[in-house]
Design a protein around this motif. Sequence first.
Motif, PDB file in Angstrom:
ATOM      1  N   GLU A  36      16.094  41.187   9.851  1.00  0.00           N
ATOM      2  CA  GLU A  36      16.837  40.027  10.725  1.00  0.00           C
ATOM      3  C   GLU A  36      17.546  40.662  11.822  1.00  0.00           C
ATOM      4  O   GLU A  36      17.665  40.223  13.040  1.00  0.00           O
ATOM      5  CB  GLU A  36      17.744  39.231   9.933  1.00  0.00           C
ATOM      6  CG  GLU A  36      17.876  37.516  10.521  1.00  0.00           C
ATOM      7  CD  GLU A  36      16.650  36.973  10.645  1.00  0.00           C
ATOM      8  OE1 GLU A  36      16.545  36.038  11.421  1.00  0.00           O
ATOM      9  OE2 GLU A  36      15.745  36.832   9.698  1.00  0.00           O
ATOM     10  N   ARG A  37      18.219  42.004  11.358  1.00  0.00           N
ATOM     11  CA  ARG A  37      18.933  42.611  12.468  1.00  0.00           C
ATOM     12  C   ARG A  37      17.978  43.001  13.618  1.00  0.00           C
ATOM     13  O   ARG A  37      18.400  43.133  14.954  1.00  0.00           O
ATOM     14  CB  ARG A  37      19.506  44.012  11.955  1.00  0.00           C
ATOM     15  CG  ARG A  37      20.708  43.774  11.118  1.00  0.00           C
ATOM     16  CD  ARG A  37      21.162  45.157  10.511  1.00  0.00           C
ATOM     17  NE  ARG A  37      22.425  44.891   9.675  1.00  0.00           N
ATOM     18  CZ  ARG A  37      22.376  45.208   8.228  1.00  0.00           C
ATOM     19  NH1 ARG A  37      21.224  45.538   7.719  1.00  0.00           N
ATOM     20  NH2 ARG A  37      23.519  44.814   7.682  1.00  0.00           N
ATOM     21  N   GLU A  38      16.683  43.191  13.392  1.00  0.00           N
ATOM     22  CA  GLU A  38      15.865  43.419  14.365  1.00  0.00           C
ATOM     23  C   GLU A  38      15.604  42.580  15.518  1.00  0.00           C
ATOM     24  O   GLU A  38      15.320  42.500  16.608  1.00  0.00           O
ATOM     25  CB  GLU A  38      14.441  43.875  13.793  1.00  0.00           C
ATOM     26  CG  GLU A  38      14.253  45.092  12.940  1.00  0.00           C
ATOM     27  CD  GLU A  38      12.770  45.324  12.491  1.00  0.00           C
ATOM     28  OE1 GLU A  38      11.999  45.116  13.171  1.00  0.00           O
ATOM     29  OE2 GLU A  38      12.721  45.765  11.235  1.00  0.00           O
ATOM     30  N   LYS A  39      15.546  41.298  14.882  1.00  0.00           N
ATOM     31  CA  LYS A  39      15.379  40.072  15.911  1.00  0.00           C
ATOM     32  C   LYS A  39      16.844  39.673  16.643  1.00  0.00           C
ATOM     33  O   LYS A  39      16.594  39.134  17.535  1.00  0.00           O
ATOM     34  CB  LYS A  39      15.050  38.856  14.762  1.00  0.00           C
ATOM     35  CG  LYS A  39      14.025  39.000  14.135  1.00  0.00           C
ATOM     36  CD  LYS A  39      13.721  37.860  13.119  1.00  0.00           C
ATOM     37  CE  LYS A  39      12.509  38.240  12.162  1.00  0.00           C
ATOM     38  NZ  LYS A  39      12.332  36.892  11.208  1.00  0.00           N
ATOM     39  N   TYR A  40      17.753  40.250  16.256  1.00  0.00           N
ATOM     40  CA  TYR A  40      19.124  39.931  16.849  1.00  0.00           C
ATOM     41  C   TYR A  40      19.658  41.025  17.807  1.00  0.00           C
ATOM     42  O   TYR A  40      20.327  40.873  18.773  1.00  0.00           O
ATOM     43  CB  TYR A  40      20.163  39.646  15.926  1.00  0.00           C
ATOM     44  CG  TYR A  40      20.482  38.169  15.369  1.00  0.00           C
ATOM     45  CD1 TYR A  40      21.005  37.206  15.998  1.00  0.00           C
ATOM     46  CD2 TYR A  40      19.407  37.823  14.235  1.00  0.00           C
ATOM     47  CE1 TYR A  40      20.929  35.848  15.548  1.00  0.00           C
ATOM     48  CE2 TYR A  40      19.619  36.493  13.657  1.00  0.00           C
ATOM     49  CZ  TYR A  40      20.449  35.509  14.596  1.00  0.00           C
ATOM     50  OH  TYR A  40      20.344  34.137  14.260  1.00  0.00           O
ATOM     51  N   GLY A  41      19.041  42.430  17.354  1.00  0.00           N
ATOM     52  CA  GLY A  41      19.347  43.314  18.241  1.00  0.00           C
ATOM     53  C   GLY A  41      19.021  43.271  19.772  1.00  0.00           C
ATOM     54  O   GLY A  41      17.990  42.611  20.079  1.00  0.00           O
ATOM     55  N   THR A  42      19.288  44.280  20.541  1.00  0.00           N
ATOM     56  CA  THR A  42      18.835  44.315  21.865  1.00  0.00           C
ATOM     57  C   THR A  42      18.588  45.823  22.102  1.00  0.00           C
ATOM     58  O   THR A  42      19.111  46.864  21.731  1.00  0.00           O
ATOM     59  CB  THR A  42      19.865  43.749  22.905  1.00  0.00           C
ATOM     60  OG1 THR A  42      20.982  44.364  22.866  1.00  0.00           O
ATOM     61  CG2 THR A  42      19.847  42.503  22.831  1.00  0.00           C
ATOM     62  N   TYR A  43      17.715  46.246  23.285  1.00  0.00           N
ATOM     63  CA  TYR A  43      17.401  47.581  23.624  1.00  0.00           C
ATOM     64  C   TYR A  43      18.500  47.605  24.783  1.00  0.00           C
ATOM     65  O   TYR A  43      18.200  46.863  25.967  1.00  0.00           O
ATOM     66  CB  TYR A  43      16.189  47.641  24.068  1.00  0.00           C
ATOM     67  CG  TYR A  43      15.220  47.871  22.659  1.00  0.00           C
ATOM     68  CD1 TYR A  43      15.011  48.978  22.127  1.00  0.00           C
ATOM     69  CD2 TYR A  43      14.437  46.766  22.296  1.00  0.00           C
ATOM     70  CE1 TYR A  43      14.332  49.200  20.897  1.00  0.00           C
ATOM     71  CE2 TYR A  43      13.806  46.778  21.046  1.00  0.00           C
ATOM     72  CZ  TYR A  43      13.556  48.186  20.476  1.00  0.00           C
ATOM     73  OH  TYR A  43      12.901  48.366  19.414  1.00  0.00           O
ATOM     74  N   LEU A  44      19.201  48.758  24.992  1.00  0.00           N
ATOM     75  CA  LEU A  44      19.961  49.173  26.035  1.00  0.00           C
ATOM     76  C   LEU A  44      19.575  50.565  26.695  1.00  0.00           C
ATOM     77  O   LEU A  44      19.299  51.163  25.737  1.00  0.00           O
ATOM     78  CB  LEU A  44      21.419  49.049  25.663  1.00  0.00           C
ATOM     79  CG  LEU A  44      21.865  47.606  25.468  1.00  0.00           C
ATOM     80  CD1 LEU A  44      23.536  47.706  25.057  1.00  0.00           C
ATOM     81  CD2 LEU A  44      21.764  46.697  26.604  1.00  0.00           C
ATOM     82  N   ILE A  45      19.905  50.752  27.874  1.00  0.00           N
ATOM     83  CA  ILE A  45      19.503  52.115  28.205  1.00  0.00           C
ATOM     84  C   ILE A  45      21.116  53.046  28.566  1.00  0.00           C
ATOM     85  O   ILE A  45      21.580  52.221  29.551  1.00  0.00           O
ATOM     86  CB  ILE A  45      18.324  52.187  29.559  1.00  0.00           C
ATOM     87  CG1 ILE A  45      18.145  53.622  29.650  1.00  0.00           C
ATOM     88  CG2 ILE A  45      18.953  51.359  30.397  1.00  0.00           C
ATOM     89  CD1 ILE A  45      16.812  53.565  30.660  1.00  0.00           C
ATOM     90  N   ASP A  46      21.018  54.122  28.345  1.00  0.00           N
ATOM     91  CA  ASP A  46      22.237  54.744  28.733  1.00  0.00           C
ATOM     92  C   ASP A  46      22.080  55.466  30.045  1.00  0.00           C
ATOM     93  O   ASP A  46      20.953  55.364  30.916  1.00  0.00           O
ATOM     94  CB  ASP A  46      22.760  55.720  27.612  1.00  0.00           C
ATOM     95  CG  ASP A  46      21.914  56.835  27.309  1.00  0.00           C
ATOM     96  OD1 ASP A  46      21.034  57.244  28.317  1.00  0.00           O
ATOM     97  OD2 ASP A  46      21.857  57.333  26.144  1.00  0.00           O
ATOM     98  N   ASN A  47      23.029  56.145  30.411  1.00  0.00           N
ATOM     99  CA  ASN A  47      23.197  56.578  31.878  1.00  0.00           C
ATOM    100  C   ASN A  47      22.272  58.176  31.951  1.00  0.00           C
ATOM    101  O   ASN A  47      22.469  58.933  32.790  1.00  0.00           O
ATOM    102  CB  ASN A  47      24.664  56.936  32.419  1.00  0.00           C
ATOM    103  CG  ASN A  47      25.541  57.844  31.591  1.00  0.00           C
ATOM    104  OD1 ASN A  47      24.914  58.361  30.713  1.00  0.00           O
ATOM    105  ND2 ASN A  47      26.778  57.861  31.896  1.00  0.00           N
ATOM    106  N   THR A  48      21.714  58.500  30.690  1.00  0.00           N
ATOM    107  CA  THR A  48      20.975  59.522  30.544  1.00  0.00           C
ATOM    108  C   THR A  48      19.379  59.094  30.713  1.00  0.00           C
ATOM    109  O   THR A  48      18.620  59.999  30.628  1.00  0.00           O
ATOM    110  CB  THR A  48      21.110  60.525  29.355  1.00  0.00           C
ATOM    111  OG1 THR A  48      20.717  59.797  28.210  1.00  0.00           O
ATOM    112  CG2 THR A  48      22.595  60.778  29.056  1.00  0.00           C
ATOM    113  N   GLY A  49      19.333  58.081  30.760  1.00  0.00           N
ATOM    114  CA  GLY A  49      17.856  57.550  30.560  1.00  0.00           C
ATOM    115  C   GLY A  49      17.267  57.220  29.352  1.00  0.00           C
ATOM    116  O   GLY A  49      16.283  56.533  29.275  1.00  0.00           O
TER     117      GLY A  49
END
Length: 455
Positions: A36-49
């Motif tokens: 269920e965590r997979e469904k609620y999580g999000t992908y973010l990108i940091d300042n290193t790419g």
Amino acid sequence: MARKLFLLTGAPGSGKSTWLHQHPEYQALTESWDTEREKYGTYLIDNTGAVHFTLNRADEKHAIETVNKRVEYKMLRGDTIFIDNINTRWRNMKPFVQLAHTYGYTVYLIDIQGEQTLEGVKTQNNQRTGYKRVPEKKVESHYRNHLATKRNITNIIPNEYRNTVYGYITPEEVDSILTVPVVNLQEHGYERVMIIGDVQGMGAELETLLTRDGKTAAETLDDPTTLFVFAGDLFDRGTNPTRVYDLLGERVHNPNIVVVEGNHEVAVLKALAKPQDAAADSKETVETLLAYGATPNKIRDLITHTTPVFLFTTHEGDKVRVVTHAGIHPALLVNEETTDGYRVLHYSNKLFYTGSGEPSVTKSGYTQYQGYESTLDDVTESLGFVHYFGHREPAHHPSVYKAIRPLEASVEFTGGVLRAAYLRGGSEGFIQVLSSSRVLRRWRPGDGTPKPRKQ
């Protein structure tokens, strides 16, 4: 208790998800905070790419609450459930054990970690990719926590849940726990068996049915040479539920008494747990029993000390005799036969208390009340079973059919009867008690009878 909850236990990397993939029939019954965590999580990108899968506290809270609500919903209808979490500490298990206690489940802790070494578990964890790979320190912590919890489980589980948690089992034991054996009455010392149809809270009629041969109803039930099987729906609608409770409340633990779970058992359980959402009949049953002096735990114990299906033979070579609440297509049993019985307890209890009907009715999740009997009778005979059930009243007396024995007879309504089948030696017969109810049978649109008026 036939309601079963399995908690997979072990450190990350011990093989819980792998075991489930090897058992797809159990994977379909599995809930997991991680999934269920997979469904609620999000992908973010940091300042290193670099891209990160992220889950903040609010996301995690929603994920866990979603799983817990879904587990509770499934427990209401009696599903067998597997939980794929680490479950290495009491706090991991606690929310599920609490729900299990409320809904009459037995909790089994499947020891996936077993005798694996810490190094072996760490190696398996390192083979995982992405967010599924857990830091080694966490693996080590959970590994040791699992061993400590397993060693001290009897002291860790609070007293109120001691009867709810069975304890640790091996993965190989799961199949046998979900198998219903066939009881041979002769081998167990029973001379006769009585299968009793829906009682529906009609305590006076039940007492009359059981008062025979110079014995009171209580004395009859205490006869160890007779097996009593109740086909479900002990309560609701009837005029004397307290007498039903008097007769069966403590006796459900007797080895010669079996109660099959009916839809009204489920409804009463819901009235105990969520009275605001329960049906009026069930709330009234619970209120009556509580006012009589029964406690919620004692009512729950009576309601949940049940099985969705009971199988027996009267003697060596006898056909397998099936008792469910609503009558099922016996192909289910044929497809799940094992050397030890029939592995059918991974199916939801709803299957057994709703029954089989025409595809369009079954696909909608409802019971077919008319027109099912001939088909079910033919296929039951062809597959070599005899099937006793209640729930839906037949068009004819049960003695007319070849292989089915429908015992529902509207005892809670005017003109109805409480009906039972009995077997002794090689003979089978039926007995019934006329209802004392003054409530006319409820009308169902399309059942061919005029709509009645209440008296």
